[in-house]
Structures are given as C-alpha cells and as structure tokens.
Design an enzyme around this catalytic site. Structure first.
Site, PDB file in Angstrom:
ATOM      1  N   GLU A   1       0.917  -1.313  -0.047  1.00  0.00           N
ATOM      2  CA  GLU A   1      -0.044   0.112  -0.125  1.00  0.00           C
ATOM      3  C   GLU A   1       0.760   1.179   0.055  1.00  0.00           C
ATOM      4  O   GLU A   1       0.554   2.179   0.653  1.00  0.00           O
ATOM      5  CB  GLU A   1      -0.957  -0.101   1.271  1.00  0.00           C
ATOM      6  CG  GLU A   1      -1.765  -1.237   1.167  1.00  0.00           C
ATOM      7  CD  GLU A   1      -2.672  -1.019   2.506  1.00  0.00           C
ATOM      8  OE1 GLU A   1      -3.834  -1.507   2.489  1.00  0.00           O
ATOM      9  OE2 GLU A   1      -2.161  -1.024   3.768  1.00  0.00           O
TER      10      GLU A   1
HETATM   11  C1  TNX Z   1      -4.126  -3.860   4.724  1.00  0.00           C
HETATM   12  S1  TNX Z   1      -2.526  -6.181   4.588  1.00  0.00           S
HETATM   13  C2  TNX Z   1      -3.058  -3.626   5.290  1.00  0.00           C
HETATM   14  C3  TNX Z   1      -2.723  -3.187   6.685  1.00  0.00           C
HETATM   15  C4  TNX Z   1      -4.003  -3.100   7.696  1.00  0.00           C
HETATM   16  C5  TNX Z   1      -4.893  -4.173   7.193  1.00  0.00           C
HETATM   17  C6  TNX Z   1      -6.064  -4.250   7.799  1.00  0.00           C
HETATM   18  C7  TNX Z   1      -1.365  -5.072   4.429  1.00  0.00           C
HETATM   19  C8  TNX Z   1      -0.317  -5.811   3.622  1.00  0.00           C
HETATM   20  N1  TNX Z   1      -1.747  -3.905   4.726  1.00  0.00           N
HETATM   21  O1  TNX Z   1      -1.826  -1.965   6.689  1.00  0.00           O
HETATM   22  O2  TNX Z   1      -3.609  -2.994   8.768  1.00  0.00           O
HETATM   23  O3  TNX Z   1      -5.140  -4.208   5.657  1.00  0.00           O
HETATM   24  O4  TNX Z   1      -6.911  -5.275   7.727  1.00  0.00           O
END
Ligand code: TNX
Length: 522
Positions: free
Chosen positions: A334
């Site tokens: 992300e």
């Molecule tokens: C996505 S999973 C994210 C996290 C969040 C999560 C909450 C991932 C690699 N990144 O930063 O905490 O969703 O479910």
C-alpha cells in the site's frame, strides 16, 4: 475478587472437575481430538498411565532435548502434581515413564516429524531432529485430559490411549503475524502468544514492528525512531517499544519453542512514525506529526535520497544482529504515495541491502512489481496477479489471502472487534480452503506455507486479540500442518469442539462460534 468472578471461577473449576470425573479410561487413540490432525494414528486398544513414579528420560548431554523434556515437565507438573523429573543420566526408563529419543534416518518424518509410540508400559517419542520431539510433546499434551492445561492442581487420572502416531508437517512455514505497531503489545503478551502458537505446532511469528502509528523496536543508530516514533498508538495511547534486550529475549524464548521470529519494517509506505522521528527521511525535509488514526497509504520515505538508504541499511544491520532466522520482512504494501517508477528501484535496492546482510527478503505481494531475487518470498494478501508475477520470477509464495486468512476480519456482523473490508471470516470459512489450489497459477511447489496476520487497529489488549485469534488460529495451524486430503470441516469441527475446554484451561478468551458444538466429548 468480585462476586461475579468468584462465581465464574467456581463454575469453570466445576466444569473441569465434571469433565475429568466423567471421562472414562481412554483406550482408542483414533478418537483423540488432536489439532492439527496427525498424518496417521494406529490404535492398540489399551491405556498408558502417568503416575507418581513416572519420569521423563532424555539422552545424556543434549541441551535441546533436556529443555524439551523440561518444557513437558513444567506443563504437566502444576496440574497433575506428579512431580515428573527430567532424567538425563543414561539410565533406562521403566514402567510408566516417558522417553524422548533421536534416531536419524526415518526419511518420511523429515526435519520436524515425530513418531509417538504408546504402550501400556512406556510413552516413547522418536524423531530425526529435536524439533520433532518438541512437536511430539505437544501431541502428548492433547492426549491428556483438558485439565492438564491449567496451572492449578487437578484431581484426575492421567491416562493416554495406546497406539502409534506418525506425524510430520505439510508446509515448513506455519506462521502468524502480530501487528504491534497499531497497538503496542508488551514482550510478556507476545511470550504468552508464542506459547499458544507452540501448542498447535506453528513455527513462525512475523512481528509487524513499524507502521504509520508506531515504531516498536529500539535502533541504537537512530534512537528517535523508538523514543519519539514509539510514543503513541491508534487512539492516542502511550504506545511503547521493545528494547534490544527485550527483543533478543523474545527471539530466544521463541527459539526454545522452535518458533522463528521474522521482523518486519514496513517501507516505503506505512512509515509515518519514522518520518515523524527524523525530518531528513521526508521528501519535504520536515518531520511529520505523529499519527493515531487508521487510514493507510499517505506516507512515503524519500526514495531518491541517499539518507533513506543509510537509514534502511542501519536498521536492517541492527535487526540482522537480533535475528538468527533467514528472513527480514520489508513490507512494501500500500505505498500509495510512492510513484511506481520510484517504488520499483526502491524495492530493488532494499533487496540488495538485505542480501548484503546475509538475509533473504519477504515482502507483501506488491514487491513482485519489482525485480525479485529468486530467493525472495512474496506474501500473497491482496492481488493474485502480483503473487503470480512473483512465481514467474522464480520467487516462492507465502499464502495469506485476506478473504480467508486475515484473522483481523470479523467473524460476522455481530463481532465486537475486527474489520470487514475483506469480508466476514467465520470459523468454517477460515478453515475451508486449500493454499495449493486457491489460485490455479500458484502451485504447491511454489508455496512455502501459510500465515494468518492479526492487524491491530481494533484490538488493544490480550483479551481483545485472543477473541479474534481463537479459535481461528487452530484452523490455520491445521492448514499448515495436515495434508489437505485429511482435512474436512465436518470432522474438524468435532475435534475443535473438544478444544473449548482446553483453550479455557489455557486461560484463552476465545470466540464461541455457534458453528461449533463446544465441549462435546467424543
Ligand atoms: C491492509 S494487509 C494492510 C494493513 C492493514 C490491514 C487491515 C496489508 C499488507 N496492509 O496495513 O492493517 O489491511 O486489515
């Protein structure tokens, strides 16, 4: 103690007493409710009893095996009062004793497998490696009545059905992830969790040590990361961080339970806590404010600055000193505020830095957009196309598909904690999938194992975390250990039901899913 808690405590001791008193002498080993389900169980129809004369015999001079023997004694003695001793002086076991022994050359058992042979006279665990003996010991715990898991003296007969179990894991990586960045969890909390994982034969704990909301590990060369970056958490609580000594102690505690800790420093996004601690890491060269919300995707390191790579190198050098295991996790998810043309060279360079420290990279599936080293591992969480790109580059995949394995997802709409962006994950849904066939392009041979992450935006203490972790953790443990052909929800739910009393005896606050008929004995 408040009156209501005296009442609850009295009720649960009564329940345990009734269970122990009502259970008849166990003679059929195939009826034992073991999780994860063993590869093979052959019953011989008799009973083995632990008595005041029983002891635990281990080979002379093997520190690892003596410590596994002591682990078993420490688990059984408080509840059984049998005062089992670990004997490592070369004398032979007698009637009612336990024997742990190594015997190389049983290829089928591999590095982690064990054979447990129980006769009316002796309980013997054999393995190629000490890890196998440790897993055999976990099976022995589950062959005894649930009351054995308490820390207070229980009335009861400590009987085990006779027969042979041959058992070894399907996947070599059976992991859980704890996010200690969104809410901080103390080293003591994590040690309790390590023990809970070990009971179900899991062997990797991935610690998500940094995120926008907090930096949780002391880095001597960049002290402000922990001091300032670790000073808060989601909702504005005081946060916290592990000192190097505390972290090293967790790593050692885990290793004694055959669990490898993999540290994650998430980058180039999810870095606000670092950006708030050091202005020079920001593109603007101005320190950001600490952040206590739960939005994602707004932060980025300056991927074009040499200072950033000095920071990455220092952090991974210090983490390497604290990490006996082969992997460092670089995050990579992300990074919505990093342009793709900056993200790719950044990930490539970070891989080089990690390799220069003698470690291998794990990263969230987005890292497959970069040029992966063949020994890098892609953790599939969101986009199958990314994981497939990883496979095409020769990388291995760690399976954490959010729709099945995100243990921070709510069970259903009534769940008090958890998120639901990837859907609801009831206990059956979390269990009922096969890592090797979920994505047709990702084959069994591409997969190193599975991991269930507990993101901690909505959980801030052990009770809240355990509500999401249990009982689903047991299902992930079984997916990682037991061959798919031996797994079915209808049969698993019966075994799981009998683990209600066991989880309770272990002091775990778990979610009593209505899809399981809890505490029904076989
Ligand atoms: C996505 S999973 C994210 C996290 C969040 C999560 C909450 C991932 C690699 N990144 O930063 O905490 O969703 O479910």
């Amino acid at each position: 103690m408040k009156q209501s808690s005296i009442f609850t405590a009295a009720l649960s001791s009564l329940a345990l007493l009734i269970m122990t008193a009502c259970s008849t002498t166990p003679t059929d080993m195939t009826k034992a409710n073991i999780i994860p389900k063993p590869v093979s169980v052959t019953a011989t129809g008799e009973t083995f009893s632990l008595t005041r004369n029983s002891d635990i015999f281990v080979p002379e001079g093997s520190v690892d095996i003596i410590s596994t023997g002591q682990f078993l004694a420490d688990k059984l003695n408080p509840s059984t009062g049998l005062d089992l001793q670990v004997i490592a002086d070369g004398t032979k076991p007698g009637k009612g004793d336990i024997l742990l022994t190594l015997s190389e050359g049983d290829a089928e058992l591999g590095e982690e497998g064990y054979e447990l042979e129980v006769t009316g006279k002796l309980l013997k665990i054999t393995a190629n490696k000490p890890a196998g003996l440790f897993y055999g010991v976990q099976t022995v715990r589950q062959l005894l009545p649930a009351g054995v898991e308490t820390t207070t003296l229980q009335e009861g007969l400590w009987e085990i059905p006779t027969g042979t179990i041959r058992d070894y894991p399907d996947y070599s990586y059976r992991g859980m992830m704890r996010d200690v960045a969104r809410h901080f969890f103390s080293a003591d909390d994590i040690k309790i969790f390590i023990d809970q994982m070990a009971a179900y034969k899991m062997n990797v704990l991935h610690l998500h040590l940094s995120d926008d909301q907090g930096w949780r590990i002391e880095i001597t060369s960049w002290p402000n990361l922990a001091i300032h970056g670790g000073s808060t958490q989601v909702g504005g609580g005081e946060g916290g961080y592990y000192t190097r000594e505390q972290y090293a102690d967790m790593v050692k505690y885990a290793a004694e339970r055959y669990i490898t800790i993999i540290p994650e420093i998430d980058m180039p996004g999810h870095t606000n806590a670092a950006l708030a601690s050091y202005p020079e890491l920001n593109i603007s060269r101005k320190a950001s404010e600490l952040y206590t919300g739960i939005k994602v995707g707004f932060s980025t390191l300056d991927t074009k600055s040499e200072v950033t790579y000095k920071f990455v190198d220092d952090v991974f050098r210090e983490l390497t000193e604290l990490t006996p295991g082969p992997y460092l996790h670089i995050g990579g998810d992300e990074s919505h505020s990093t342009k793709l043309e900056d993200y790719i060279p950044f990930v490539n360079r970070v891989q080089e830095i990690v390799a220069a420290h003698g470690k291998m990279v794990i990263g969230w599936d987005e890292i497959a957009l970069a040029t992966l080293k063949p020994n890098s591992v892609v953790q599939y969480w969101a986009k199958a196309e990314n994981a497939i790109k990883g496979v095409q580059q020769g990388a291995k995949v760690l399976m954490s598909p959010s729709k099945y394995a995100y243990i921070d997802m709510k069970y259903d709409s009534t769940s008090v904690y958890g998120l639901n962006w990837a859907g609801y994950i009831e206990v059956d849904h979390g269990y009922n999938w096969d890592p090797a066939t979920l994505v047709p392009e990702i084959k069994r041979e591409n997969i190193i194992g599975i991991e269930a992450p507990l993101w901690a935006e909505t959980v801030s203490n052990r009770t809240e975390a355990e509500y999401l972790l249990f009982p689903r953790l047991l299902g992930y443990a079984e997916i990682g250990w037991t061959p798919t052909a031996l797994r079915s929800w209808d049969e698993y739910r019966v075994r799981l039901a009998s683990h209600g009393a066991r989880l309770e005896a272990m002091g775990i606050s778990f979610y009593r899913s209505a899809r399981v008929e809890w505490d029904q004995q076989e």
